[in-house]
Scaffold this motif. Structure first.
Motif, PDB file in Angstrom:
ATOM      1  N   ASP A  46     -21.987 -14.334  26.428  1.00  0.00           N
ATOM      2  CA  ASP A  46     -22.515 -14.714  25.522  1.00  0.00           C
ATOM      3  C   ASP A  46     -24.129 -14.167  25.335  1.00  0.00           C
ATOM      4  O   ASP A  46     -24.493 -14.381  26.429  1.00  0.00           O
ATOM      5  CB  ASP A  46     -22.337 -15.966  24.962  1.00  0.00           C
ATOM      6  N   TYR A  47     -24.608 -13.492  24.300  1.00  0.00           N
ATOM      7  CA  TYR A  47     -25.896 -13.190  24.237  1.00  0.00           C
ATOM      8  C   TYR A  47     -26.222 -13.235  22.721  1.00  0.00           C
ATOM      9  O   TYR A  47     -25.379 -12.766  22.084  1.00  0.00           O
ATOM     10  CB  TYR A  47     -26.437 -12.061  24.994  1.00  0.00           C
ATOM     11  N   ILE A  48     -27.592 -12.931  22.444  1.00  0.00           N
ATOM     12  CA  ILE A  48     -27.833 -12.893  20.727  1.00  0.00           C
ATOM     13  C   ILE A  48     -27.779 -11.305  20.605  1.00  0.00           C
ATOM     14  O   ILE A  48     -28.417 -10.709  21.168  1.00  0.00           O
ATOM     15  CB  ILE A  48     -29.245 -13.523  20.740  1.00  0.00           C
ATOM     16  N   VAL A  49     -27.042 -10.893  19.458  1.00  0.00           N
ATOM     17  CA  VAL A  49     -27.145  -9.596  19.178  1.00  0.00           C
ATOM     18  C   VAL A  49     -27.787  -9.575  17.713  1.00  0.00           C
ATOM     19  O   VAL A  49     -28.169  -8.334  17.505  1.00  0.00           O
ATOM     20  CB  VAL A  49     -25.647  -9.178  18.643  1.00  0.00           C
ATOM     21  N   GLN A  60     -20.434 -13.327  20.934  1.00  0.00           N
ATOM     22  CA  GLN A  60     -19.128 -14.307  20.669  1.00  0.00           C
ATOM     23  C   GLN A  60     -18.731 -14.439  19.094  1.00  0.00           C
ATOM     24  O   GLN A  60     -17.586 -14.366  18.926  1.00  0.00           O
ATOM     25  CB  GLN A  60     -18.872 -15.434  21.608  1.00  0.00           C
ATOM     26  N   ASP A  61     -19.635 -14.708  18.595  1.00  0.00           N
ATOM     27  CA  ASP A  61     -19.636 -14.862  17.022  1.00  0.00           C
ATOM     28  C   ASP A  61     -18.920 -13.596  16.468  1.00  0.00           C
ATOM     29  O   ASP A  61     -18.095 -13.786  15.716  1.00  0.00           O
ATOM     30  CB  ASP A  61     -20.844 -15.381  16.178  1.00  0.00           C
ATOM     31  N   TYR A 445     -35.256 -11.852   6.985  1.00  0.00           N
ATOM     32  CA  TYR A 445     -35.647 -11.008   8.212  1.00  0.00           C
ATOM     33  C   TYR A 445     -34.576 -10.924   9.019  1.00  0.00           C
ATOM     34  O   TYR A 445     -33.905 -11.886   9.604  1.00  0.00           O
ATOM     35  CB  TYR A 445     -36.841 -11.860   8.480  1.00  0.00           C
ATOM     36  N   VAL A 446     -34.440  -9.657   9.568  1.00  0.00           N
ATOM     37  CA  VAL A 446     -33.108  -9.407  10.298  1.00  0.00           C
ATOM     38  C   VAL A 446     -33.586  -8.687  11.588  1.00  0.00           C
ATOM     39  O   VAL A 446     -33.957  -7.464  11.172  1.00  0.00           O
ATOM     40  CB  VAL A 446     -32.008  -8.684   9.563  1.00  0.00           C
ATOM     41  N   GLU A 447     -33.282  -9.186  12.723  1.00  0.00           N
ATOM     42  CA  GLU A 447     -33.505  -8.255  14.026  1.00  0.00           C
ATOM     43  C   GLU A 447     -32.527  -8.159  14.829  1.00  0.00           C
ATOM     44  O   GLU A 447     -31.612  -8.906  15.234  1.00  0.00           O
ATOM     45  CB  GLU A 447     -34.795  -9.139  14.855  1.00  0.00           C
ATOM     46  N   PHE A 448     -32.145  -6.971  14.932  1.00  0.00           N
ATOM     47  CA  PHE A 448     -30.770  -6.625  15.849  1.00  0.00           C
ATOM     48  C   PHE A 448     -31.387  -6.487  17.337  1.00  0.00           C
ATOM     49  O   PHE A 448     -32.237  -5.505  17.728  1.00  0.00           O
ATOM     50  CB  PHE A 448     -30.149  -5.191  15.245  1.00  0.00           C
ATOM     51  N   ARG A 449     -30.462  -6.791  18.300  1.00  0.00           N
ATOM     52  CA  ARG A 449     -31.084  -6.717  19.596  1.00  0.00           C
ATOM     53  C   ARG A 449     -30.030  -5.955  20.561  1.00  0.00           C
ATOM     54  O   ARG A 449     -28.848  -6.226  20.158  1.00  0.00           O
ATOM     55  CB  ARG A 449     -30.990  -8.444  20.240  1.00  0.00           C
ATOM     56  N   GLU A 450     -30.519  -5.312  21.466  1.00  0.00           N
ATOM     57  CA  GLU A 450     -29.796  -4.840  22.224  1.00  0.00           C
ATOM     58  C   GLU A 450     -29.284  -5.559  23.317  1.00  0.00           C
ATOM     59  O   GLU A 450     -29.869  -6.825  23.656  1.00  0.00           O
ATOM     60  CB  GLU A 450     -30.513  -3.664  23.125  1.00  0.00           C
ATOM     61  N   PRO A 451     -28.056  -5.298  23.887  1.00  0.00           N
ATOM     62  CA  PRO A 451     -27.536  -6.272  25.030  1.00  0.00           C
ATOM     63  C   PRO A 451     -28.271  -6.351  26.111  1.00  0.00           C
ATOM     64  O   PRO A 451     -29.035  -5.323  26.730  1.00  0.00           O
ATOM     65  CB  PRO A 451     -25.988  -5.657  25.573  1.00  0.00           C
ATOM     66  N   PRO A 452     -28.163  -7.510  27.174  1.00  0.00           N
ATOM     67  CA  PRO A 452     -29.093  -7.294  28.184  1.00  0.00           C
ATOM     68  C   PRO A 452     -28.218  -6.477  29.240  1.00  0.00           C
ATOM     69  O   PRO A 452     -26.930  -6.250  29.399  1.00  0.00           O
ATOM     70  CB  PRO A 452     -28.708  -9.000  28.708  1.00  0.00           C
ATOM     71  N   GLN A 453     -29.430  -6.101  30.055  1.00  0.00           N
ATOM     72  CA  GLN A 453     -28.915  -5.077  31.000  1.00  0.00           C
ATOM     73  C   GLN A 453     -28.485  -5.680  32.401  1.00  0.00           C
ATOM     74  O   GLN A 453     -28.837  -6.686  32.804  1.00  0.00           O
ATOM     75  CB  GLN A 453     -30.006  -4.044  31.461  1.00  0.00           C
TER      76      GLN A 453
END
Length: 453
Positions: A46-49, A60-61, A445-453
């Motif tokens: 899981d991680y923040i997207v 996971q959401d 305010y919406v920030e989209f994040r890349e998955p962790p490498q």
């Protein structure tokens, strides 16, 4: 909108398709999400997207919503769009949901367990099953009772927020009622559809788009129109090109409804089209719409005959001395006594109801469509003659409703005006809702994040 959800027994999503119809203009990085895990495979980490204001949406959401979206498409026999497009639609729907829930919490809107219980019972009743069977079917789709109850709670919060936000935004003038009646009366019966099913491809145009971006989006819409008129499957085009988040599940169809429940822009664009006809792109605040007439059902021009309902109710108003939960409990006890033959509805209304109808035993007389607030009317319409509802909440308080009888009724001119006013108001409420949703999304305010490498 009613406070109680009505999904099918295996359709657990609580987001209204119309609520999302204008929400698809944000580009979501598909790479931010893992592919859905196969059955029995290890769950992805899981991680923040995305972050909506300060609230995270996790991988996971999104995966849970993706799995359910694919299941629903399979059940409907609809081919899923490419993974990246489905991811974008699902993530954008979560963004809109989070933005609405945040605003509801900021306004102090709360939903107690009693309301969730009633919502859960209503879903089961609408599908002809009991709550344990509902839980069993949801579990087959990977949704636990706790998760389903959370979604019911969220939908009720969003519904109450919409009611609060839109009530003051919509008013209907006498001139609008007269215009509506003239339009109905001047339309020949053979040409006046009572219900229309339209499908759309929405090519969204972001706020502040440059002329070049607008031109590119318009060209994309024109290409959709060209291909649709050449005979390509419109549902497939919607799944491939539409920015409306519900396009994957619905193939762009908005459902059979009265003309009053469509935007005037859509009606004008399709007025001269037969079933199967496709419009040229039309521009709205959301972008360019290509519309197809899926079905038209004919009816007479003037408002003449409606289904009336004769009901009575007991109303308890929420106050510092009487909480919503206490009002529910009190009305539930009254219902049990009435159904056990230990009390009479009219007598209990005269003794307990905090409404002007109390002196008449709660009798509301015969009502026309649209006369009551939506959350009250939807429950009333689901009742059989003689049946008493569970306690339900409206902006006025908590109600216990009994349907006495129904009839077909020919309206006099004054009553036609009342029904017309309700229809115009419903149309304007839907237009106001789309505008409010677009405003809410633009201000988040919406920030989209890349998955962790």
């Amino acid at each position: 909108m009613s406070e109680f959800p009505h999904p099918g027994p295996r359709a657990a999503s609580v987001l209204s398709a119309m609520a999302l119809a204008l929400a698809g203009w944000c580009a979501v990085p598909a790479a931010a999400l893992a592919q859905p895990a196969a059955a029995g495979a290890p769950q992805p980490s899981d991680y923040i997207v995305a972050v909506v204001n300060s609230e995270p949406i996790t991988n996971q959401d999104v995966q849970r919503r993706l799995v359910r979206a694919v299941q629903q498409l399979r059940q409907q026999g609809v081919q899923a769009p490419p993974h990246a497009e489905l991811v974008r639609q699902v993530l954008e729907s979560l963004v809109i949901e989070h933005a609405q829930l945040q605003q509801a919490r900021e306004q102090g809107i709360k939903v107690d367990d009693a309301a969730v219980n009633l919502g859960e019972q209503n879903v089961a009743r609408q599908n002809g099953i009991d709550v344990p069977e509902l839980h069993r079917r949801l579990a087959q789709d990977g949704l636990s009772p706790a998760q389903f109850r959370d979604e019911i709670r969220n939908q009720i919060m969003i519904s109450r927020l919409r009611e609060r936000e839109l009530q003051s935004r919509v008013s209907v003038t006498d001139a609008e009622v007269e215009q509506y009646l003239r339009e109905r009366a001047s339309t020949a019966p053979a040409a006046q559809p009572s219900e229309i099913n339209l499908a759309q491809v929405l090519v969204a145009v972001p706020e502040g788009a440059s002329p070049q971006q607008v031109a590119e989006r318009e060209a994309r819409a024109q290409e959709v129109e060209r291909r649709a008129r050449a005979g390509e499957d419109f549902a497939a085009l919607a799944r491939a090109f539409s920015d409306a988040p519900d396009a994957a599940a619905s193939g762009g169809e908005m459902g059979l409804r009265s003309p009053d429940r469509y935007p005037e822009l859509f009606l004008q664009a399709t007025a001269q089209l037969p079933a199967g006809g496709v419009s040229a792109p039309v521009r709205s605040g959301a972008g360019f719409h290509v519309l197809k007439v899926v079905e038209k059902r004919q009816a007479g021009g003037a408002l003449q005959t409606v289904t009336q309902q004769h009901a009575r109710h007991i109303l308890l108003r929420v106050s510092p001395q009487l909480t919503e939960a206490q009002a529910r409990e009190r009305l539930a006890a009254i219902k049990r006594r009435i159904e056990a033959g230990q009390a009479d509805f009219a007598a209990m209304a005269r003794a307990s109801s905090q409404d002007g109808s109390a002196a008449e035993g709660g009798d509301l007389g015969w009502s026309n469509p649209g006369q009551f607030v939506p959350e009250f009317e939807e429950v009333l319409e689901a009742l059989r003659p003689g049946e008493i509802s569970e306690p339900i909440v409206s902006r006025f308080g908590v109600h216990l409703i009994q349907l006495l009888e129904r009839r077909q009724y020919r309206l006099n001119p004054r009553e036609q005006r009342e029904v017309a006013r309700a229809m115009v108001r419903e149309r304007k409420m839907e237009e106001a809702y789309r505008a409010w949703l677009q405003e809410l999304r633009a201000n988040a305010y919406v920030e989209f994040r890349e998955p962790p490498q």
